[in-house]
Scaffold this motif. Structure first.
Motif, PDB file in Angstrom:
ATOM      1  N   UNK A  85      10.460  17.294  -3.522  1.00 15.44           N
ATOM      2  CA  UNK A  85      11.362  16.153  -3.751  1.00 15.44           C
ATOM      3  C   UNK A  85      12.249  15.821  -2.547  1.00 15.44           C
ATOM      4  N   UNK A  86      12.877  16.823  -1.956  1.00 17.99           N
ATOM      5  CA  UNK A  86      13.737  16.572  -0.797  1.00 17.99           C
ATOM      6  C   UNK A  86      12.960  16.087   0.403  1.00 17.99           C
ATOM      7  N   UNK A  87      11.809  16.720   0.658  1.00 21.05           N
ATOM      8  CA  UNK A  87      10.977  16.280   1.776  1.00 21.05           C
ATOM      9  C   UNK A  87      10.566  14.829   1.588  1.00 21.05           C
ATOM     10  N   UNK A  88      10.085  14.497   0.389  1.00 15.04           N
ATOM     11  CA  UNK A  88       9.585  13.148   0.150  1.00 15.04           C
ATOM     12  C   UNK A  88      10.686  12.102   0.318  1.00 15.04           C
ATOM     13  N   UNK A  89      11.859  12.361  -0.221  1.00 16.74           N
ATOM     14  CA  UNK A  89      12.957  11.392  -0.109  1.00 16.74           C
ATOM     15  C   UNK A  89      13.271  11.090   1.357  1.00 16.74           C
ATOM     16  N   UNK A  90      13.309  12.123   2.174  1.00 15.24           N
ATOM     17  CA  UNK A  90      13.597  11.924   3.605  1.00 15.24           C
ATOM     18  C   UNK A  90      12.428  11.237   4.312  1.00 15.24           C
ATOM     19  N   UNK A  91      11.207  11.690   4.042  1.00 15.65           N
ATOM     20  CA  UNK A  91      10.027  11.127   4.702  1.00 15.65           C
ATOM     21  C   UNK A  91       9.873   9.641   4.359  1.00 15.65           C
ATOM     22  N   UNK A 138       0.829  -1.204   0.000  1.00 18.10           N
ATOM     23  CA  UNK A 138       0.000   0.000   0.000  1.00 18.10           C
ATOM     24  C   UNK A 138       0.868   1.260   0.000  1.00 18.10           C
ATOM     25  N   UNK A 139       1.832   1.310   0.892  1.00 12.93           N
ATOM     26  CA  UNK A 139       2.716   2.476   0.970  1.00 12.93           C
ATOM     27  C   UNK A 139       3.512   2.627  -0.321  1.00 12.93           C
ATOM     28  N   UNK A 140       4.057   1.526  -0.832  1.00 16.00           N
ATOM     29  CA  UNK A 140       4.858   1.595  -2.052  1.00 16.00           C
ATOM     30  C   UNK A 140       4.022   2.022  -3.254  1.00 16.00           C
ATOM     31  N   UNK A 141       2.785   1.579  -3.329  1.00 16.11           N
ATOM     32  CA  UNK A 141       1.885   1.994  -4.409  1.00 16.11           C
ATOM     33  C   UNK A 141       1.604   3.490  -4.322  1.00 16.11           C
ATOM     34  N   UNK A 142       1.338   3.978  -3.114  1.00 12.78           N
ATOM     35  CA  UNK A 142       1.112   5.415  -2.932  1.00 12.78           C
ATOM     36  C   UNK A 142       2.355   6.220  -3.294  1.00 12.78           C
ATOM     37  N   UNK A 143       3.521   5.706  -2.953  1.00 14.57           N
ATOM     38  CA  UNK A 143       4.763   6.405  -3.287  1.00 14.57           C
ATOM     39  C   UNK A 143       4.945   6.480  -4.803  1.00 14.57           C
ATOM     40  N   UNK A 144       4.653   5.380  -5.505  1.00 10.98           N
ATOM     41  CA  UNK A 144       4.793   5.365  -6.965  1.00 10.98           C
ATOM     42  C   UNK A 144       3.856   6.389  -7.603  1.00 10.98           C
ATOM     43  N   UNK A 145       2.630   6.483  -7.103  1.00  6.49           N
ATOM     44  CA  UNK A 145       1.683   7.453  -7.649  1.00  6.49           C
ATOM     45  C   UNK A 145       2.148   8.882  -7.354  1.00  6.49           C
ATOM     46  N   UNK A 146       2.633   9.118  -6.134  1.00  3.95           N
ATOM     47  CA  UNK A 146       3.147  10.444  -5.772  1.00  3.95           C
ATOM     48  C   UNK A 146       4.270  10.859  -6.724  1.00  3.95           C
ATOM     49  N   UNK A 147       5.215   9.972  -6.946  1.00  6.73           N
ATOM     50  CA  UNK A 147       6.353  10.262  -7.816  1.00  6.73           C
ATOM     51  C   UNK A 147       5.874  10.555  -9.235  1.00  6.73           C
ATOM     52  N   UNK A 148       4.952   9.761  -9.722  1.00  4.99           N
ATOM     53  CA  UNK A 148       4.422   9.969 -11.067  1.00  4.99           C
ATOM     54  C   UNK A 148       3.761  11.337 -11.202  1.00  4.99           C
ATOM     55  N   UNK A 149       2.912  11.680 -10.244  1.00 11.65           N
ATOM     56  CA  UNK A 149       2.229  12.977 -10.295  1.00 11.65           C
ATOM     57  C   UNK A 149       3.215  14.137 -10.166  1.00 11.65           C
ATOM     58  N   UNK A 150       4.182  14.002  -9.280  1.00  8.06           N
ATOM     59  CA  UNK A 150       5.176  15.064  -9.102  1.00  8.06           C
ATOM     60  C   UNK A 150       5.949  15.297 -10.393  1.00  8.06           C
ATOM     61  N   UNK A 151       6.349  14.211 -11.048  1.00 17.49           N
ATOM     62  CA  UNK A 151       7.091  14.336 -12.297  1.00 17.49           C
ATOM     63  C   UNK A 151       6.220  14.912 -13.417  1.00 17.49           C
ATOM     64  N   UNK A 152       4.933  14.550 -13.436  1.00 17.88           N
ATOM     65  CA  UNK A 152       4.023  15.137 -14.426  1.00 17.88           C
ATOM     66  C   UNK A 152       3.903  16.643 -14.200  1.00 17.88           C
ATOM     67  N   UNK A 153       3.811  17.037 -12.949  1.00 15.01           N
ATOM     68  CA  UNK A 153       3.703  18.465 -12.630  1.00 15.01           C
ATOM     69  C   UNK A 153       4.950  19.229 -13.061  1.00 15.01           C
ATOM     70  N   UNK A 154       6.098  18.633 -12.891  1.00 16.13           N
ATOM     71  CA  UNK A 154       7.333  19.306 -13.262  1.00 16.13           C
ATOM     72  C   UNK A 154       7.375  19.587 -14.757  1.00 16.13           C
ATOM     73  N   UNK A 155       6.725  18.744 -15.525  1.00 19.20           N
ATOM     74  CA  UNK A 155       6.732  18.889 -16.986  1.00 19.20           C
ATOM     75  C   UNK A 155       5.474  19.565 -17.525  1.00 19.20           C
ATOM     76  N   UNK A 156       4.547  19.929 -16.648  1.00 21.43           N
ATOM     77  CA  UNK A 156       3.272  20.510 -17.082  1.00 21.43           C
ATOM     78  C   UNK A 156       3.441  21.962 -17.523  1.00 21.43           C
ATOM     79  N   UNK A 157       2.655  22.332 -18.523  1.00 22.94           N
ATOM     80  CA  UNK A 157       2.621  23.746 -18.880  1.00 22.94           C
ATOM     81  C   UNK A 157       1.646  24.450 -17.932  1.00 22.94           C
ATOM     82  N   UNK A 158       1.576  25.754 -18.022  1.00 23.86           N
ATOM     83  CA  UNK A 158       0.746  26.519 -17.092  1.00 23.86           C
ATOM     84  C   UNK A 158      -0.733  26.136 -17.161  1.00 23.86           C
ATOM     85  N   UNK A 159      -1.215  25.726 -18.338  1.00 23.37           N
ATOM     86  CA  UNK A 159      -2.624  25.344 -18.476  1.00 23.37           C
ATOM     87  C   UNK A 159      -2.926  24.030 -17.758  1.00 23.37           C
ATOM     88  N   UNK A 160      -1.998  23.099 -17.783  1.00 21.29           N
ATOM     89  CA  UNK A 160      -2.185  21.788 -17.142  1.00 21.29           C
ATOM     90  C   UNK A 160      -1.892  21.828 -15.649  1.00 21.29           C
TER      91      UNK A 160
END
Length: 130
Positions: free
Chosen positions: A107-113, A16-38
């Motif tokens: 990113x830094x917070x998540x890696x430590x947490x 459960x925790x690992x699945x949530x972590x994978x989704x968090x990472x995916x969303x964070x990376x999508x946000x980093x690449x998102x344009x202002x509209x997305x």
């Protein structure tokens, strides 16, 4: 560009925790690449994911009688409070504030947490199964 490479975050061994972590990472990376509209929609999606993710961990802590529950839940509340503040800014069109939060804070917070609090929780659950 990738803010967090999934391979750099060690698995906790709790599905459960690992699945949530994978989704968090995916969303964070999508946000980093998102344009202002997305960005605003994805930011809200990440915020909602984090709230649900933390609630699932809170339930795991309560069910397992995790001794560090109050500290871990306190960290969740602190991060959710930050999210709420940045969500308000993003909702007003202040995308740069949200982008800074995504790139410079999370990113830094998540890696430590993940490596500390979540890993300890997963280990405790494994060692104390009935």
């Amino acid at each position: 560009m990738t803010l967090i490479d999934k391979s750099t975050i060690p698995a906790t061994g709790n599905d459960q925790i690992d699945s949530d972590h994978a989704e968090f990472i995916s969303l964070l990376n999508q946000l980093d690449n998102a344009d202002n509209l997305e960005f605003a929609g994805l930011f809200r999606q990440l915020h909602e994911h984090v709230a649900a993710h933390f609630e699932r961990e809170n339930q795991l802590m309560a069910q397992s009688l995790f001794p560090a529950e109050s500290e871990h839940k306190g960290e969740h509340q602190r991060v959710l409070s930050e999210f709420k503040q940045f969500q308000s800014r993003v909702d007003k069109g202040l995308i740069a504030f949200g982008q800074a939060f995504i790139r410079e804070r999370l990113p830094g917070w998540f890696a430590i947490h993940a490596a500390t609090m979540d890993n300890v929780l997963a280990s405790y659950i494994r060692q104390n199964r009935a």
